[in-house]
Design an enzyme around this catalytic site. Structure first.
Site, mmCIF file in Angstrom:
data_model
loop_
_atom_site.group_PDB
_atom_site.id
_atom_site.type_symbol
_atom_site.label_atom_id
_atom_site.label_comp_id
_atom_site.label_asym_id
_atom_site.label_seq_id
_atom_site.Cartn_x
_atom_site.Cartn_y
_atom_site.Cartn_z
ATOM 1 N N GLY A 10 35.947 46.977 42.731
ATOM 2 C CA GLY A 10 36.460 45.823 43.466
ATOM 3 C C GLY A 10 36.562 46.140 44.945
ATOM 4 C CG PHE A 11 38.216 44.037 49.049
ATOM 5 C CD1 PHE A 11 37.532 44.567 50.126
ATOM 6 C CD2 PHE A 11 39.498 43.532 49.252
ATOM 7 C CE1 PHE A 11 38.108 44.604 51.385
ATOM 8 C CE2 PHE A 11 40.073 43.555 50.501
ATOM 9 C CZ PHE A 11 39.386 44.104 51.568
ATOM 10 C CG ASP A 31 35.266 47.125 38.271
ATOM 11 O OD1 ASP A 31 35.899 47.222 39.334
ATOM 12 O OD2 ASP A 31 34.917 46.022 37.776
ATOM 13 C CG LEU A 76 43.510 49.606 42.442
ATOM 14 C CD1 LEU A 76 42.601 49.788 43.642
ATOM 15 C CD2 LEU A 76 44.930 49.373 42.923
ATOM 16 C CB THR A 95 43.153 39.934 33.039
ATOM 17 O OG1 THR A 95 42.178 39.110 32.436
ATOM 18 C CG2 THR A 95 42.488 41.130 33.692
ATOM 19 C CE1 TYR A 149 47.267 38.277 40.634
ATOM 20 C CE2 TYR A 149 48.326 37.624 42.683
ATOM 21 C CZ TYR A 149 47.555 38.521 41.964
ATOM 22 O OH TYR A 149 47.081 39.644 42.575
#
Ligand code: UDP
Length: 320
Positions: A10-11, A31, A76, A95, A149
């Site tokens: 990811g970023f 990932d 992460l 998730t 979230y």
């Protein structure tokens, strides 16, 4: 140090991987490429201390093996981006909650240090700015999906702190404020890459709401630096830290800066929230971190100012 980064393609994860490798550490990335991208780690593949596996954290036998091989887990992997959260609330909740549950369960078997990536979103609608880690959290009703979230990440925080209290699993919780920089995609709604892409393409720059809402943006390299500092400080265990930058900008001002720095002729347009997200969408008017705690613990100080951050995002997007 041997490290496992879930969500490492990811970023933020890919920048962390790069920094840890540069510091001489070993990095394993796990990932499933749901929002990450293999392009983010393509430049790391040839480095001898780097390895990666494309799979989900919910593959427990694999997760257990990878955790066994490392000293520190940076968890992460998560569903991120307000757009994704509003559109796929089931996926977000499952998730974020289940992923953290299995990471903590397996890390606990060998008492491996775990970093849990939480979010400034947990402060919700609080107006007690700047936000301190010990402050009350003010969330909206469950009928508004955005808050799922924050709630899912809060469950992660509670569970991690429970593991520390009850089972002495070493955990560190970090609440990341709006993190930006090269490689971030606007695909899941993040504002800066969206504005830069729009400006470079000559398309309207879409400010949601009236643009008076503000955010404090932190350069991804500064965030990664904070994580590395915390990983080296045993006093961080069992603690919650804000990671951010106190400089504040309104979204209208951000749009104007992006337009001017790209030299774009794009118009700046205003889109009502219910068109941008969904009817009844609630945004936060301000979101500023109090960073005195992390400053006191590890001497963290964000280095890159907003214009330099915007410049780095423009350069990266032009090059790609
Ligand atoms: N935003 C915007 N235009 C966009 C995307 C986002 O005006 O194309 C606004 C969004 O409504 C919010 C701010 O920019 O007020 C930051 O949004 P982002 O999704 O990047 O992060 P958030 O702080 O909401 O988690």
């Amino acid at each position: 140090m041997k490290t496992l980064i879930t969500g490492g393609a990811g970023f933020i994860g890919s920048h962390l991987a790069e920094r840890l490798l540069d510091d001489g550490h070993e990095v394993i990335v796990l990932d499933n490429l749901s929002t990450g991208s293999i392009d983010n780690i393509a430049h790391l593949k040839r480095r001898p201390s780097f390895s990666y596996t494309i799979d989900s954290v919910t593959n427990e036998p694999l997760l257990a093996e990878l955790i066994d091989r490392c000293d520190v887990v940076f968890h992460l992997a998560a569903a991120v981006g307000v757009k994704l959260i509003v559109e796929q609330p089931v996926h977000t909740i499952e998730t974020n909650v289940h992923g953290t549950e299995v990471v903590l369960k397996h890390a606990n078997k060998k008492k491996k240090l775990v970093f849990i990536a939480s979010t400034s979103e947990v402060y919700g609608k609080s107006t007690d700015v700047p936000f301190r880690e010990a402050a009350d959290l003010v969330l909206g009703p469950s009928a508004k999906h955005r808050w799922a979230y924050a709630c899912s990440k809060l469950i992660d925080e509670f569970l991690a702190l429970a593991y520390w209290k009850e089972k002495k699993l070493p955990v560190v919780i970090v609440r990341l404020f709006n993190t930006v920089g090269p490689r971030q995609t606007g695909q899941y709604g993040m504002v800066l890459p969206t504005f830069v892409r729009q400006a470079l393409a000559g398309q309207p720059i879409t400010v949601f709401g009236d643009g008076t809402q503000s955010r404090s943006f932190t350069y991804v390299g500064d965030v990664v630096d904070a994580l590395v500092r915390l990983a080296h400080d045993k006093r961080a265990i069992g603690e919650v830290f804000n990671i951010g930058n106190m400089g504040e900008v309104t979204i209208a001002d951000l749009a104007a800066r992006v337009k001017s720095m790209t030299g774009s002729c794009s118009p700046i347009t205003y889109v009502p929230y219910d068109q941008a997200y969904e009817a009844g969408f609630e945004d936060m008017p301000r979101r500023v971190p109090d960073i005195s705690k992390i400053r006191e613990f590890v001497g963290y100080e964000p280095k890159l100012a907003l214009d330099d951050i915007i410049r780095s995002v423009i350069e990266h997007m032009r090059a790609n």
